[in-house]
Motif scaffolding. Sequence first.
Motif, PDB file in Angstrom:
ATOM      1  N   LYS A  63       8.673   6.439   4.992  1.00  0.00           N
ATOM      2  CA  LYS A  63       8.536   5.445   6.044  1.00  0.00           C
ATOM      3  C   LYS A  63       7.886   4.196   5.474  1.00  0.00           C
ATOM      4  CE  LYS A  63       7.155   5.092  10.925  1.00  0.00           C
ATOM      5  NZ  LYS A  63       8.513   4.803  11.437  1.00  0.00           N
ATOM      6  N   THR A  64       8.380   3.054   5.857  1.00  0.00           N
ATOM      7  CA  THR A  64       7.815   1.787   5.426  1.00  0.00           C
ATOM      8  C   THR A  64       7.570   0.935   6.662  1.00  0.00           C
ATOM      9  OG1 THR A  64       8.888   1.844   3.276  1.00  0.00           O
ATOM     10  CG2 THR A  64       8.281  -0.328   4.109  1.00  0.00           C
ATOM     11  N   GLY A  65       6.416   0.264   6.646  1.00  0.00           N
ATOM     12  CA  GLY A  65       6.133  -0.598   7.796  1.00  0.00           C
ATOM     13  C   GLY A  65       5.120  -1.646   7.426  1.00  0.00           C
ATOM     14  N   GLY A  66       4.607  -2.338   8.422  1.00  0.00           N
ATOM     15  CA  GLY A  66       3.584  -3.349   8.199  1.00  0.00           C
ATOM     16  C   GLY A  66       2.214  -2.696   8.186  1.00  0.00           C
ATOM     17  N   LYS A  67       1.163  -3.537   8.198  1.00  0.00           N
ATOM     18  CA  LYS A  67      -0.195  -2.992   8.114  1.00  0.00           C
ATOM     19  C   LYS A  67      -0.530  -2.098   9.308  1.00  0.00           C
ATOM     20  CE  LYS A  67      -2.167  -7.027  10.237  1.00  0.00           C
ATOM     21  NZ  LYS A  67      -2.791  -8.307  10.150  1.00  0.00           N
ATOM     22  N   VAL A  80       4.811   5.193   3.215  1.00  0.00           N
ATOM     23  CA  VAL A  80       4.288   6.559   3.301  1.00  0.00           C
ATOM     24  C   VAL A  80       5.074   7.429   2.333  1.00  0.00           C
ATOM     25  CG1 VAL A  80       3.852   8.546   4.775  1.00  0.00           C
ATOM     26  CG2 VAL A  80       3.640   6.234   5.703  1.00  0.00           C
ATOM     27  N   LEU A  81       4.317   8.067   1.444  1.00  0.00           N
ATOM     28  CA  LEU A  81       4.933   8.906   0.425  1.00  0.00           C
ATOM     29  C   LEU A  81       4.749  10.362   0.826  1.00  0.00           C
ATOM     30  CD1 LEU A  81       6.238   8.646  -2.413  1.00  0.00           C
ATOM     31  CD2 LEU A  81       3.957   8.887  -3.368  1.00  0.00           C
ATOM     32  N   SER A  82       5.852  11.099   0.788  1.00  0.00           N
ATOM     33  CA  SER A  82       5.756  12.525   1.083  1.00  0.00           C
ATOM     34  C   SER A  82       6.785  13.246   0.239  1.00  0.00           C
ATOM     35  CB  SER A  82       6.012  12.749   2.574  1.00  0.00           C
ATOM     36  OG  SER A  82       6.049  14.136   2.843  1.00  0.00           O
ATOM     37  N   ASN A  83       6.379  14.337  -0.371  1.00  0.00           N
ATOM     38  CA  ASN A  83       7.274  15.107  -1.233  1.00  0.00           C
ATOM     39  C   ASN A  83       8.010  14.245  -2.258  1.00  0.00           C
ATOM     40  OD1 ASN A  83       6.875  17.752  -0.406  1.00  0.00           O
ATOM     41  ND2 ASN A  83       8.037  17.342   1.476  1.00  0.00           N
ATOM     42  N   ALA A 123       0.860  -1.187   0.000  1.00  0.00           N
ATOM     43  CA  ALA A 123       0.000   0.000   0.000  1.00  0.00           C
ATOM     44  C   ALA A 123       0.892   1.232   0.000  1.00  0.00           C
ATOM     45  CB  ALA A 123      -0.890  -0.001   1.223  1.00  0.00           C
ATOM     46  N   ILE A 124       0.484   2.208  -0.800  1.00  0.00           N
ATOM     47  CA  ILE A 124       1.181   3.489  -0.756  1.00  0.00           C
ATOM     48  C   ILE A 124       0.193   4.522  -0.249  1.00  0.00           C
ATOM     49  CG2 ILE A 124       2.198   5.341  -2.128  1.00  0.00           C
ATOM     50  CD1 ILE A 124       3.739   3.388  -3.611  1.00  0.00           C
ATOM     51  N   MET A 125       0.566   5.156   0.854  1.00  0.00           N
ATOM     52  CA  MET A 125      -0.308   6.171   1.437  1.00  0.00           C
ATOM     53  C   MET A 125       0.444   7.486   1.468  1.00  0.00           C
ATOM     54  SD  MET A 125      -2.016   3.980   4.516  1.00  0.00           S
ATOM     55  CE  MET A 125      -3.302   5.191   4.795  1.00  0.00           C
ATOM     56  N   GLY A 126      -0.315   8.536   1.633  1.00  0.00           N
ATOM     57  CA  GLY A 126       0.346   9.825   1.695  1.00  0.00           C
ATOM     58  C   GLY A 126      -0.649  10.936   1.511  1.00  0.00           C
ATOM     59  N   PRO A 127      -0.264  12.119   1.944  1.00  0.00           N
ATOM     60  CA  PRO A 127      -1.183  13.245   1.820  1.00  0.00           C
ATOM     61  C   PRO A 127      -1.383  13.637   0.362  1.00  0.00           C
ATOM     62  CG  PRO A 127       0.959  13.967   2.673  1.00  0.00           C
ATOM     63  CD  PRO A 127       1.004  12.477   2.598  1.00  0.00           C
ATOM     64  N   LYS A 174      -3.039   9.216  13.916  1.00  0.00           N
ATOM     65  CA  LYS A 174      -2.249  10.426  14.155  1.00  0.00           C
ATOM     66  C   LYS A 174      -2.207  11.403  12.986  1.00  0.00           C
ATOM     67  CE  LYS A 174       1.070   7.972  17.123  1.00  0.00           C
ATOM     68  NZ  LYS A 174       2.488   7.568  17.191  1.00  0.00           N
ATOM     69  N   GLY A 175      -2.722  10.946  11.793  1.00  0.00           N
ATOM     70  CA  GLY A 175      -2.592  11.802  10.616  1.00  0.00           C
ATOM     71  C   GLY A 175      -1.194  11.697  10.047  1.00  0.00           C
ATOM     72  N   TYR A 176      -0.931  12.467   8.997  1.00  0.00           N
ATOM     73  CA  TYR A 176       0.359  12.364   8.321  1.00  0.00           C
ATOM     74  C   TYR A 176       1.426  13.260   8.944  1.00  0.00           C
ATOM     75  CZ  TYR A 176      -1.822   9.658   4.623  1.00  0.00           C
ATOM     76  OH  TYR A 176      -2.455   8.691   3.929  1.00  0.00           O
ATOM     77  N   ASP A 177       0.958  14.256   9.695  1.00  0.00           N
ATOM     78  CA  ASP A 177       1.880  15.298  10.154  1.00  0.00           C
ATOM     79  C   ASP A 177       3.091  14.774  10.915  1.00  0.00           C
ATOM     80  OD1 ASP A 177       0.446  17.146   8.931  1.00  0.00           O
ATOM     81  OD2 ASP A 177      -0.324  18.161  10.732  1.00  0.00           O
ATOM     82  N   TRP A 178       2.834  13.825  11.819  1.00  0.00           N
ATOM     83  CA  TRP A 178       3.935  13.369  12.667  1.00  0.00           C
ATOM     84  C   TRP A 178       5.102  12.778  11.898  1.00  0.00           C
ATOM     85  CZ3 TRP A 178       5.238   8.050  13.302  1.00  0.00           C
ATOM     86  CH2 TRP A 178       4.356   7.157  12.682  1.00  0.00           C
ATOM     87  N   ILE A 179       4.811  12.206  10.674  1.00  0.00           N
ATOM     88  CA  ILE A 179       5.946  11.700   9.896  1.00  0.00           C
ATOM     89  C   ILE A 179       6.487  12.778   8.965  1.00  0.00           C
ATOM     90  CG2 ILE A 179       6.828   9.734   8.617  1.00  0.00           C
ATOM     91  CD1 ILE A 179       4.243   8.363   8.871  1.00  0.00           C
ATOM     92  N   THR A 180       5.572  13.469   8.299  1.00  0.00           N
ATOM     93  CA  THR A 180       6.043  14.428   7.306  1.00  0.00           C
ATOM     94  C   THR A 180       6.857  15.543   7.947  1.00  0.00           C
ATOM     95  OG1 THR A 180       3.922  15.539   7.419  1.00  0.00           O
ATOM     96  CG2 THR A 180       4.231  14.011   5.607  1.00  0.00           C
ATOM     97  N   LYS A 181       6.496  15.901   9.167  1.00  0.00           N
ATOM     98  CA  LYS A 181       7.281  16.911   9.875  1.00  0.00           C
ATOM     99  C   LYS A 181       8.698  16.423  10.114  1.00  0.00           C
ATOM    100  CE  LYS A 181       3.956  19.832  12.202  1.00  0.00           C
ATOM    101  NZ  LYS A 181       2.928  19.701  13.239  1.00  0.00           N
TER     102      LYS A 181
END
Lengths: 256, 482
Positions: A230-234, A222-225, A35-39, A243-250
Amino acid sequence: MSKPLLEIKNLHAGVEGRKILNGLSLEMNAGEVHAIMGPNGSGKSTLASILAGREDYEITDGQVIYQGEDLLEMAPEERAHKGVFLAFQYPIEIPGVNSTYFLKAALNEKRKANGQPELDAMEFLTLVKEKMKVVELPEDFLKRPVNAGFSGGEKKRNEIFQMAVLEPTLAILDETDSGLDIDALRIVAEGVNRLKTANNAQLVITHYQRLLNYIVPDQVHVLSNGRIIKTGGKELALELEEKGYDWITKGDAVAA
Amino acid sequence: MSTATDTIEGFVKKEYKYGFITDIEADSAPPGLNEEIVRFISAKKQEPEWLLEWRLKAYRHWLTMKEPRWPHVQYPPINYQDIVYYSAPKSPKDAPRSLDEVDPKLLETYEKLGIPLRERERLAGVAVDAVFDSVSVGTTFKETLAEKGIIFCSISEAVREHPDLVKKYLGTVVPYTDNFFAALNSAVFTDGSFCFIPKGVRCPMELSTYFRINAAKSGQFERTLIVAEEGSHVSYLEGCTAPMRDENQLHAAVVELVALEKAEIKYSTVQNWYPGDENGVGGIYNFVTKRGLCKGANSKISWTQVETGSAITWKYPSCVLLGDNAVGEFYSVALANLKQQADTGTKMIHIGKNTRSTIVSKGISAGRGQNSYRGLVEVRKSAIDARNYTQCDSLLIGDRCGAHTFPYIDVRNTSASVEHEATTSKIGEDQIFYCNQRGISTQDAVNMIVNGFCKEVFKELPMEFAVEAQKLLGVSLEGSVG
């Protein structure tokens, strides 16, 4: 372990001078679901389009190796013949072209390219009736023009139906869940799950976690810019939901 | 963005498949037009006095007329004194009686064009009256038709063998005063087809004519007359192609159809004349007047056309619905690719009670083509309960072409019902990409979309013609995308 089915190495790409992908790397093996997720605006759909061969994008660096071959060198139809399938975020309407005719042409082009005999009308119809059950489509679908006048949900189901008929090796689902109500979501997801085999792979692009309640990925990216941060399991998907995307993208911004 | 456009541009570039010139000595009149030339043509044809008189009247009337400028087309002025008005293949002094007498070169030409002139057409059930330049060189199946009392021959032969019939109907649907090009045609027509179906006879085969323009600088002025007597039925096919050349060639044909009570005429055309190159150089000017008269009650005339060729097409196959309950139909596919210009459509004139008409027009524009639909639906005061349905669709390929519609509706009876529907769509880069992604090549995708767009018209064509038309459209659009 054998070679990966798909290797994306340090992919940089943009459109009209604007950079969208900034060194994206990803590996997928047969039998896997990623899965590819991201804002919004992170480059998810750009990645899908580039893999399918849309020409609007300029690739400035990097490589995409599919089944040991340079995917970016192939014409879109050649990629399709070799098993790459894109379920479109916004499936295109083709008025006047009968769905059965369209799909039969598509399947036979693929079979021809792979040295298989073309299916005649009867064989095709038998196959199609079988495959329609995957997404619970009514038979009158086949008589209608491709996507013309379909509701949003019908269009998405039609994408999965085409996927069932074409049996891709690499299926890319570009926000297939967007615009679906909960029942349609379940039907589409179950269809996708049923099509999963040890020999194919599915790249599921989504904005929301809810699709992943039905389709269980082996990996979540997780795709950003324009790159994977970040890559992980389900469980990563659930964390994002919470938590939303902010905590990683920041963190990414700081790291960058 | 530009890729799809480039794609679309590239597709347009396909050379005219039938561009070759046959070398046959022509027995021609000098260029130019005057009364002497009209007399020369009439004399060459050994025509009776009344026909010469009619030609001369037409010529004199033509002199008083002005070339129409209202069509949505552009071309440099035509010098009518530059045109050769008569040329005939020289070798057969007398028209050949069988194919064996036909110049082998001519047969070769037909071969290249894929015209089935020998046994093939018997199998296909098609009788061919092949027109090469201005004289008919081969007419087949005449005997089979003659058994039923059907006359199918060149118009010159009809003038000689059936003068009363020709005299009775010639110019009754399209009088020489009708328009500039009809007047010109009436003065100088050299050949064409004549078809007469007697009362109650159903023509057992599709009738077909192939036209071809060949000699240098020769204009071609065909005259076709089809008469279907009470209760008879005929389906007529016309297809044509021309060799490549640099100068524009004028073609001004007239086709007249007469359907008496309960008679039915179906007239199908596949037009594939040289369209000129992508800069608009060369190509045929196709200025045609086609009209059918539904003279008797319950008669029916149906026009189906697939127009892919010519630099300029100016053509409005029409129906005059005079008899009560008469039915008129017009099904059209017109393609303007390269720098082609098409201004085409129909006129449905409702005069009789309870008359009905259907118009289905599909215009395809690609390259720098300009495609106009121009149609008139006229319901006269006498036409109680007249009905018309018009559907007028345009398809654009690329972003340098144009589609235009000029529908005219003139209703003088309140009981009439007239419907008009129109759509415009574009083959978009998204559609092409969607097809590509499913494994379908760009060209196949375009063909698929175009054929889907045209299928309502194609289904009106006789079977083998429909296949041919579909192929032709594919060939004509090769290179328009991709």
